[in-house]
Write an enzyme that holds these catalytic residues in place. Structure first.
Site: not given
Ligand code: URA
Length: 208
Positions: A103, A107, A199, A202
């Protein structure tokens, strides 16, 4: 078909354990794999079966089997691998594709850096997996790349999504059913699902 929320108590229980910020990297990864295997039962409920003649210890009979090779699990890197592992636990014969998307932090648009699929998608049913469908941009980018190859069907599986993500994917591809364990409230200003679980990549790999 629309959105299928897999609200089985086992899935919901494990999801709550994953959401907790105290969950260790190891338990987060293990829980995601377990949930994915449970979700597979619902996601694959309507896949084709065919008859095979077999010998039991007592006599010849006809049993039903799936053709695992006709299924393709497509993992959106890198967090998709957690769902992929759980699905392969229950369908070990499935084929696997990978799409690398990141991502753009400004943007939030999906940028592709890797794409590898099995051949002959026209004869196969594709299940795209990514734990978090947030804005829906990665989901749309992945689905559109796969549709270019003319698969027999496409479905999308995530652990969590939100109304924004659903609107984006359904707006672009209403024919693609979405399977999820929960639909959360929305997105924060960084594009994270809230309340969410942070995330996913992570948390799976301990990279933060
Ligand atoms: N990607 C993720 O890992 N967590 C989110 O909340 C949104 C996108």
């Amino acid at each position: 078909m629309g959105v299928v929320v897999i609200d089985h108590p086992l899935v919901q229980h494990k999801l709550t354990l994953m959401r907790r910020k105290e969950a260790s990297t190891n338990s987060f990864r293990r829980l995601l794999t377990e949930i994915a295997a449970l979700m597979a039962y619902e996601v694959l409920r309507d896949i084709p079966l065919h008859d095979v003649e077999i010998e039991t210890p007592l006599e010849t009979t006809v049993g039903k089997v799936i053709d695992g090779k006709k299924l393709v699990f497509v993992s959106i890197l890198r967090a998709g691998s957690g769902i992929l592992d759980g699905m392969l636990d229950v369908v070990p014969g499935a084929r696997v594709g990978h799409i690398g998307l990141y991502r753009d932090p400004k943007t939030l648009v999906a940028v592709e850096y890797y794409f590898k699929m099995p051949s002959d998608l026209a004869e196969r049913d594709v299940v795209v997996v990514d734990p978090m469908m947030a804005t829906g941009h990665s989901a749309v980018a992945a689905v559109e790349r796969i549709l270019e190859l003319g698969p027999r069907s496409v479905r999308f599986v995530c652990l969590l999504t939100c109304p924004e993500g659903i609107a984006t994917l359904q707006g672009a591809h209403p024919e693609v059913p979405i399977y999820t364990a929960a639909v959360d409230r929305g997105l924060d200003e960084h594009g994270y699902i809230v309340p969410g679980l942070g995330d996913a990549g992570d948390r799976m790999f301990g990279t933060k």
